[in-house]
Design a protein around this motif. Structure first.
Motif, short mmCIF file in Angstrom:
data_model
loop_
_atom_site.label_atom_id
_atom_site.label_comp_id
_atom_site.label_asym_id
_atom_site.label_seq_id
_atom_site.Cartn_x
_atom_site.Cartn_y
_atom_site.Cartn_z
N ARG A 72 0.70 -1.27 0.07
CA ARG A 72 0.04 -0.08 0.07
C ARG A 72 0.80 1.24 0.17
NH1 ARG A 72 -5.42 1.14 1.20
NH2 ARG A 72 -5.71 -1.09 1.26
N THR A 73 2.08 1.37 0.72
CA THR A 73 2.98 2.54 0.93
C THR A 73 3.33 2.74 -0.51
OG1 THR A 73 3.38 1.99 2.91
CG2 THR A 73 5.06 3.38 1.96
N GLN A 74 4.03 1.39 -1.26
CA GLN A 74 4.33 1.68 -2.70
C GLN A 74 3.60 2.20 -3.58
OE1 GLN A 74 7.22 -1.49 -3.89
NE2 GLN A 74 6.39 -2.63 -2.17
N ALA A 75 2.26 1.87 -3.37
CA ALA A 75 1.10 2.29 -4.48
C ALA A 75 1.07 3.97 -4.09
CB ALA A 75 -0.06 1.67 -4.12
N SER A 76 0.74 4.25 -2.77
CA SER A 76 0.61 5.54 -2.31
C SER A 76 1.70 6.53 -2.86
CB SER A 76 0.32 5.63 -0.95
OG SER A 76 1.29 5.46 -0.19
N LEU A 77 2.91 5.83 -2.63
CA LEU A 77 3.94 6.86 -3.24
C LEU A 77 4.40 7.00 -4.69
CD1 LEU A 77 6.58 5.77 -0.18
CD2 LEU A 77 5.25 8.15 -0.35
N GLY A 78 3.54 6.21 -5.42
CA GLY A 78 3.84 6.08 -6.81
C GLY A 78 5.08 5.11 -7.32
N VAL A 79 5.44 4.31 -6.35
CA VAL A 79 6.84 3.61 -6.51
C VAL A 79 6.20 2.50 -7.66
CG1 VAL A 79 8.51 2.11 -5.59
CG2 VAL A 79 7.89 4.23 -4.30
N MET A 80 4.89 1.83 -7.26
CA MET A 80 4.52 0.88 -8.05
C MET A 80 3.14 1.33 -8.47
SD MET A 80 4.16 -2.95 -6.99
CE MET A 80 5.83 -3.06 -5.96
N PRO A 81 2.83 1.00 -9.90
CA PRO A 81 1.66 1.15 -10.55
C PRO A 81 0.38 0.53 -9.84
CG PRO A 81 2.81 0.13 -11.99
CD PRO A 81 3.87 0.36 -10.83
N VAL A 82 -0.60 0.87 -10.03
CA VAL A 82 -1.94 0.01 -9.49
C VAL A 82 -2.55 -0.20 -10.77
CG1 VAL A 82 -3.89 0.04 -8.18
CG2 VAL A 82 -1.90 1.08 -7.41
N ARG A 83 -3.08 -1.51 -10.87
CA ARG A 83 -3.94 -1.88 -12.19
C ARG A 83 -5.33 -2.38 -11.40
NH1 ARG A 83 -0.36 -2.81 -16.48
NH2 ARG A 83 1.00 -1.05 -16.43
N LEU A 84 -6.44 -2.03 -12.30
CA LEU A 84 -7.51 -2.63 -11.62
C LEU A 84 -7.60 -4.17 -11.95
CD1 LEU A 84 -10.39 -2.06 -10.70
CD2 LEU A 84 -11.32 -1.80 -13.09
N ILE A 85 -7.43 -4.57 -13.05
CA ILE A 85 -7.45 -6.26 -13.24
C ILE A 85 -6.38 -6.18 -14.65
CG2 ILE A 85 -8.73 -8.34 -13.88
CD1 ILE A 85 -11.11 -7.41 -12.59
N GLY A 86 -5.32 -7.13 -14.49
CA GLY A 86 -4.37 -7.22 -15.46
C GLY A 86 -3.84 -5.83 -16.13
N THR A 87 -4.21 -5.31 -17.11
CA THR A 87 -3.69 -4.31 -17.82
C THR A 87 -4.66 -2.95 -17.55
OG1 THR A 87 -4.42 -4.91 -20.08
CG2 THR A 87 -2.10 -5.62 -19.33
N VAL A 88 -5.71 -3.25 -17.11
CA VAL A 88 -6.60 -2.04 -17.06
C VAL A 88 -6.16 -1.04 -16.07
CG1 VAL A 88 -8.94 -1.56 -16.52
CG2 VAL A 88 -8.48 -3.71 -17.70
N PRO A 89 -5.94 -0.01 -16.22
CA PRO A 89 -5.65 1.17 -15.44
C PRO A 89 -6.49 1.26 -14.17
CG PRO A 89 -5.39 2.17 -17.72
CD PRO A 89 -6.11 0.76 -17.77
N PHE A 90 -6.09 1.54 -12.98
CA PHE A 90 -6.78 2.08 -11.78
C PHE A 90 -7.07 3.30 -11.89
CE2 PHE A 90 -7.26 2.44 -7.26
CZ PHE A 90 -8.65 1.70 -7.14
N PRO A 91 -7.98 3.76 -11.64
CA PRO A 91 -8.32 5.56 -11.47
C PRO A 91 -7.61 5.99 -10.53
CG PRO A 91 -10.44 4.46 -11.70
CD PRO A 91 -9.40 3.32 -11.48
N GLN A 92 -6.67 7.04 -10.75
CA GLN A 92 -5.82 7.84 -9.86
C GLN A 92 -6.61 8.43 -8.74
OE1 GLN A 92 -3.40 10.67 -11.78
NE2 GLN A 92 -2.05 9.25 -12.99
N ASN A 93 -6.13 8.54 -7.47
CA ASN A 93 -6.62 8.96 -6.56
C ASN A 93 -7.92 8.34 -5.98
OD1 ASN A 93 -4.95 11.27 -6.80
ND2 ASN A 93 -6.53 12.47 -8.16
N PHE A 94 -7.97 7.11 -6.44
CA PHE A 94 -9.05 6.17 -5.79
C PHE A 94 -8.34 5.31 -4.84
CE2 PHE A 94 -13.09 5.35 -8.32
CZ PHE A 94 -13.13 6.72 -8.64
N PRO A 95 -9.10 5.39 -3.68
CA PRO A 95 -8.23 4.40 -2.82
C PRO A 95 -8.43 2.88 -2.73
CG PRO A 95 -10.43 5.14 -1.77
CD PRO A 95 -10.17 5.97 -3.15
N LEU A 96 -7.23 2.31 -2.43
CA LEU A 96 -7.18 0.81 -2.62
C LEU A 96 -8.12 -0.08 -1.58
CD1 LEU A 96 -3.36 0.00 -2.97
CD2 LEU A 96 -5.17 -0.35 -4.62
N PRO A 97 -8.81 -1.01 -1.72
CA PRO A 97 -9.70 -1.69 -0.81
C PRO A 97 -8.88 -1.77 0.74
CG PRO A 97 -9.97 -2.65 -3.13
CD PRO A 97 -8.66 -1.62 -3.15
#
Length: 277
Positions: A72-97
């Motif tokens: 979660r920390t890597q995601a919030s710092l932008g170190v690691m990208p977040v995908r919805l499923i597979g290659t589908v991008p996850f909307p920016q500024n949306f909180p992770l579950p």
């Protein structure tokens, strides 16, 4: 007025009296014992209880929480990208579950024998399962990267049974009251167990960060405070609070611990009293 019965009738009456009088005398002398409630020497008790853990901790649980917090920390710092499923991008500024380790379900059956009016020896069989939900780390092919892939965090939470075990214990219960409907007690137990746990190593394997299930064995200790209430000499309800600590070992790790505490409710049977009263 005198009634003269025929000899045959007199004989039948005589035979009936000979048969029935001893029967009536025996039954007149049979007095059922007074019902005895609660715990006592020689009683043989079976309790069946279950519930949920109110607290779950230990190094095994903390390791999983640290792993989730790291992603979660890597995601919030932008170190690691977040995908919805597979290659589908996850909307920016949306909180992770939300990551969480859920309370586990417990089941317990024990057989106890009254060594004295206050002390009982028991054997037990216990089960517990603990569920978790957290972020998952994956990878996808990317020829633009030096290593040929890119790591990302999947936004859809990973739900799994983090831990479950089956333990076999022996112990002693001290019952504060004897031969009483209310039966408060304190118990100590030691056990051996076998378990299965999800143990994430963080090591990439064929573009996937696996969550393997690892079996293992362990030892445990348990302390409990509870009370039984006997509705009849043979049957009652059981309420218990407990705490437990377990030391675990598997092919994935040399030593981890898990602690849990909770509340359980169920029933108790006194086999020694069944059919006696």
């Amino acid at each position: 007025m005198r009634i003269n019965l025929p000899p045959l009738n007199r004989f039948v009456i005589f035979v009936c009296l000979v048969i029935c009088i001893p029967y009536f005398n025996v039954n007149a002398q049979v007095i059922k014992p007074e019902p005895v409630f609660g715990f006592y020497k020689g009683g043989f008790y079976m309790s069946i209880i279950g519930g949920e853990t109110a607290y779950t901790g230990g190094s095994l649980i903390q390791r999983e929480k640290d792993y989730q917090n790291g992603l979660r920390t890597q995601a919030s710092l932008g170190v690691m990208p977040v995908r919805l499923i597979g290659t589908v991008p996850f909307p920016q500024n949306f909180p992770l579950p939300t990551d969480k380790v859920q309370a586990g379900n417990t089941r317990r059956i024990s057989m106890e024998y009254g060594l004295t009016d206050n002390l009982g020896f028991f054997i037990s069989y216990n089960t517990i399962s603990i569920e978790s939900q957290g972020t998952n780390q994956l990878a996808v092919l990317d020829r633009n990267q030096p290593n040929g892939y890119i790591t990302y965090i999947e936004a859809v939470p990973l739900s799994a049974t983090l831990y479950k075990d089956r333990s076999y214990g022996i112990g002693l219960n001290y019952h504060f009251l004897s031969k009483n409907r209310f039966d408060p007690y304190m118990g100590l137990e030691v056990s051996i167990l076998n378990f299965d746990t999800k143990y994430r190593s963080g090591q990439l394997n064929n573009l996937y960060y696996p969550t393997y299930t690892h079996p293992g064995t362990g030892i445990g200790g348990r302390v409990a405070f509870g009370t039984n209430y006997f509705i009849t000499p043979e049957f009652g309800i059981a309420i218990e609070i407990y705490g437990s600590r377990k030391i675990l070992k598997s092919n994935a790790f040399a030593s981890e611990s898990i602690n849990h505490a909770g509340f359980q409710f169920g029933f108790i049977f006194n086999f020694e009293a069944i059919g006696k009263y």
